[in-house]
Write an enzyme that holds these catalytic residues in place. Structure first.
Site, PDB file in Angstrom:
ATOM      1  N   TYR A  61       0.824  -1.220   0.000  1.00 46.92           N
ATOM      2  CA  TYR A  61       0.000   0.000   0.000  1.00 46.92           C
ATOM      3  C   TYR A  61       0.856   1.266   0.000  1.00 46.92           C
ATOM      4  O   TYR A  61       0.435   2.293  -0.534  1.00 46.92           O
ATOM      5  CB  TYR A  61      -1.026  -0.037   1.143  1.00 46.92           C
ATOM      6  N   HIS A 116     -14.966   1.433  -0.891  1.00 48.58           N
ATOM      7  CA  HIS A 116     -13.878   0.505  -0.554  1.00 48.58           C
ATOM      8  C   HIS A 116     -12.733   1.197   0.187  1.00 48.58           C
ATOM      9  O   HIS A 116     -11.625   0.664   0.242  1.00 48.58           O
ATOM     10  CB  HIS A 116     -13.351  -0.183  -1.814  1.00 48.58           C
ATOM     11  N   CYS A 127      -7.405   1.834  18.606  1.00 51.39           N
ATOM     12  CA  CYS A 127      -8.254   2.931  19.107  1.00 51.39           C
ATOM     13  C   CYS A 127      -9.310   3.359  18.088  1.00 51.39           C
ATOM     14  O   CYS A 127     -10.124   4.228  18.373  1.00 51.39           O
ATOM     15  CB  CYS A 127      -7.402   4.130  19.522  1.00 51.39           C
ATOM     16  N   GLY A 183     -16.440   1.717 -16.026  1.00 50.95           N
ATOM     17  CA  GLY A 183     -15.130   1.085 -15.821  1.00 50.95           C
ATOM     18  C   GLY A 183     -15.072   0.088 -14.685  1.00 50.95           C
ATOM     19  O   GLY A 183     -14.091   0.044 -13.951  1.00 50.95           O
ATOM     20  N   THR A 184     -16.134  -0.708 -14.553  1.00 48.71           N
ATOM     21  CA  THR A 184     -16.082  -1.768 -13.546  1.00 48.71           C
ATOM     22  C   THR A 184     -16.491  -3.087 -14.189  1.00 48.71           C
ATOM     23  O   THR A 184     -17.383  -3.126 -15.037  1.00 48.71           O
ATOM     24  CB  THR A 184     -16.929  -1.415 -12.288  1.00 48.71           C
ATOM     25  N   ASN A 207     -17.810   1.108 -20.734  1.00 53.86           N
ATOM     26  CA  ASN A 207     -16.684   0.187 -20.561  1.00 53.86           C
ATOM     27  C   ASN A 207     -16.013  -0.019 -21.916  1.00 53.86           C
ATOM     28  O   ASN A 207     -16.607   0.258 -22.951  1.00 53.86           O
ATOM     29  CB  ASN A 207     -17.179  -1.164 -20.007  1.00 53.86           C
ATOM     30  N   LEU A 208     -14.800  -0.517 -21.878  1.00 53.39           N
ATOM     31  CA  LEU A 208     -14.098  -0.846 -23.127  1.00 53.39           C
ATOM     32  C   LEU A 208     -14.751  -2.012 -23.835  1.00 53.39           C
ATOM     33  O   LEU A 208     -14.580  -2.192 -25.037  1.00 53.39           O
ATOM     34  CB  LEU A 208     -12.641  -1.243 -22.825  1.00 53.39           C
TER      35      LEU A 208
HETATM   36  P1  OAD Z   1     -11.620  -4.479 -12.540  1.00 58.87           P
HETATM   37  O1  OAD Z   1     -10.139  -4.475 -12.767  1.00 58.87           O
HETATM   38  O2  OAD Z   1     -12.256  -5.747 -12.134  1.00 58.87           O
HETATM   39  O3  OAD Z   1     -12.339  -4.019 -13.892  1.00 58.87           O
HETATM   40  C1  OAD Z   1     -11.933  -2.883 -14.581  1.00 58.87           C
HETATM   41  C2  OAD Z   1     -12.927  -2.676 -15.716  1.00 58.87           C
HETATM   42  O4  OAD Z   1     -12.592  -1.465 -16.348  1.00 58.87           O
HETATM   43  C3  OAD Z   1     -12.913  -3.772 -16.784  1.00 58.87           C
HETATM   44  O5  OAD Z   1     -14.243  -4.151 -17.074  1.00 58.87           O
HETATM   45  C4  OAD Z   1     -12.265  -3.081 -17.998  1.00 58.87           C
HETATM   46  O6  OAD Z   1     -12.798  -3.547 -19.239  1.00 58.87           O
HETATM   47  C5  OAD Z   1     -12.632  -1.642 -17.770  1.00 58.87           C
HETATM   48  N1  OAD Z   1     -11.689  -0.673 -18.330  1.00 58.87           N
HETATM   49  C6  OAD Z   1     -10.336  -0.735 -18.363  1.00 58.87           C
HETATM   50  N2  OAD Z   1      -9.818   0.360 -18.908  1.00 58.87           N
HETATM   51  C7  OAD Z   1     -10.882   1.172 -19.232  1.00 58.87           C
HETATM   52  C8  OAD Z   1     -11.001   2.456 -19.828  1.00 58.87           C
HETATM   53  N3  OAD Z   1      -9.941   3.171 -20.206  1.00 58.87           N
HETATM   54  N4  OAD Z   1     -12.248   2.961 -20.004  1.00 58.87           N
HETATM   55  C9  OAD Z   1     -13.351   2.257 -19.629  1.00 58.87           C
HETATM   56  N5  OAD Z   1     -13.293   1.038 -19.060  1.00 58.87           N
HETATM   57  C10 OAD Z   1     -12.071   0.510 -18.859  1.00 58.87           C
HETATM   58  O7  OAD Z   1     -11.931  -3.304 -11.519  1.00 58.87           O
HETATM   59  P2  OAD Z   1     -13.220  -3.053 -10.606  1.00 58.87           P
HETATM   60  O8  OAD Z   1     -14.453  -3.535 -11.293  1.00 58.87           O
HETATM   61  O9  OAD Z   1     -13.166  -1.644 -10.167  1.00 58.87           O
HETATM   62  O10 OAD Z   1     -11.915  -4.101  -4.421  1.00 58.87           O
HETATM   63  O11 OAD Z   1     -12.910  -3.989  -9.379  1.00 58.87           O
HETATM   64  C11 OAD Z   1     -13.828  -4.014  -8.306  1.00 58.87           C
HETATM   65  C12 OAD Z   1     -13.119  -4.251  -7.011  1.00 58.87           C
HETATM   66  O12 OAD Z   1     -12.309  -5.426  -7.107  1.00 58.87           O
HETATM   67  C13 OAD Z   1     -12.111  -3.191  -6.625  1.00 58.87           C
HETATM   68  O13 OAD Z   1     -12.682  -2.062  -6.009  1.00 58.87           O
HETATM   69  C14 OAD Z   1     -11.218  -3.901  -5.673  1.00 58.87           C
HETATM   70  C15 OAD Z   1     -11.048  -5.189  -6.439  1.00 58.87           C
HETATM   71  O14 OAD Z   1     -10.751  -6.275  -5.705  1.00 58.87           O
HETATM   72  C16 OAD Z   1     -11.262  -3.918  -3.261  1.00 58.87           C
HETATM   73  O15 OAD Z   1     -10.104  -3.550  -3.201  1.00 58.87           O
HETATM   74  C17 OAD Z   1     -12.091  -4.207  -2.063  1.00 58.87           C
END
Ligand code: OAD
Length: 242
Positions: A61, A116, A127, A183-184, A207-208
């Site tokens: 981190y 998150h 504490c 982007g998730t 998303n891409l």
């Molecule tokens: P992911 O890495 O699972 O997914 C990223 C998404 O972003 C994918 O669907 C890609 O296709 C898309 N992507 C990548 N580049 C992009 C761009 N330039 N424009 C648009 N889309 C793009 O990430 P998250 O879904 O955020 O949790 O992951 C969810 C959680 O899993 C995170 O918050 C983290 C992880 O474990 C914790 O840390 C608790």
């Protein structure tokens, strides 16, 4: 946005994930063979990992936090467009991010929940004080509040822990009439289920590519967030102006 969306919306909820920060230079979680910055997620992002090897977790981190201090890592056009949307729109607006970086805040977003946690924050297991922390955390350093050594950890919601702000987020989703997921990958719950909870909303995915949950959305903006989010925001403000 399609032209049939000529209704005036009142309650927007936006969910963002790692993809919105990818073009700012912060790597996503699942776009590189399941490895996250060369680590398995279980080795660095669980309470067990911290108990087993706190030095490894703090080092991991510290490196992530250092990225936020890197002058080349800046909010991109997608972060900026969401801040502009919030500024220029008078209805209810909530931005929920799964990201732990500070790019939405730096772009100027205000009504923002980090479900998150935050990379630039730590808290003490002894504490329960939470502190803003932008530098490296030294494993030998005492907690600034109670003085205990070894009890301060990143303020990140790890696997197996409860996300923050669930009540506020669920209440906003229940009322939402416009929901955008940006982007998730739709792999991690509860965020992956938000699209179902926003049952009244017009739902748009940016998303891409298609994701695990694409079918739950009525509209898709396929392409990089830095291009598609400004396009979406401009279309939204155009349709929703007085
Ligand atoms: P992911 O890495 O699972 O997914 C990223 C998404 O972003 C994918 O669907 C890609 O296709 C898309 N992507 C990548 N580049 C992009 C761009 N330039 N424009 C648009 N889309 C793009 O990430 P998250 O879904 O955020 O949790 O992951 C969810 C959680 O899993 C995170 O918050 C983290 C992880 O474990 C914790 O840390 C608790």
């Amino acid at each position: 946005m399609t032209t049939e969306n000529t209704v005036l919306y009142k309650n927007i909820v936006i969910l963002t994930g790692a993809g919105i920060s990818a073009e700012s230079g912060i790597r996503t979680f699942r776009d590189q063979d399941g490895l996250w910055e060369e680590h398995r997620i279980e080795d660095v992002a669980t309470p067990d990992a911290f108990r087993r090897d706190p030095a490894l977790v703090q080092r991991f981190y510290n490196l992530r936090r250092a990225q936020l201090r890197d002058p080349s890592v800046q909010p991109n056009a997608a972060h900026m467009a969401l801040a502009e949307l919030e500024k220029h729109w008078e209805g209810q607006f909530l931005l929920v991010t799964q990201n732990v970086d500070n790019l939405h805040r730096r772009a100027g977003s205000k009504n923002l929940l980090h479900m998150h946690g935050k990379l630039d924050q730590v808290f003490c297991l002894n504490c329960d004080e939470h502190f803003t922390w932008v530098d490296d955390w030294d494993l030998e350093a005492p907690c600034p509040s109670c003085g205990k050594v070894g009890s301060v950890r990143p303020d990140i919601v790890w696997f197996g822990e409860m996300p923050y702000f669930s009540d506020e987020i669920y209440a906003a989703l229940e009322k939402a009439d416009f929901f955008v997921s940006i982007g998730t990958s739709g792999n991690v719950y509860p965020a992956a289920g938000f699209v179902q909870l926003a049952w009244k909303a017009h739902k748009i995915e940016v998303n891409l590519k298609d994701t695990e949950i694409s079918r739950a959305f009525s509209e898709h903006f396929i392409g990089p967030a830095s291009v598609e989010v400004p396009r979406l925001v401009q279309a939204f403000l155009e349709v929703n102006k007085e």
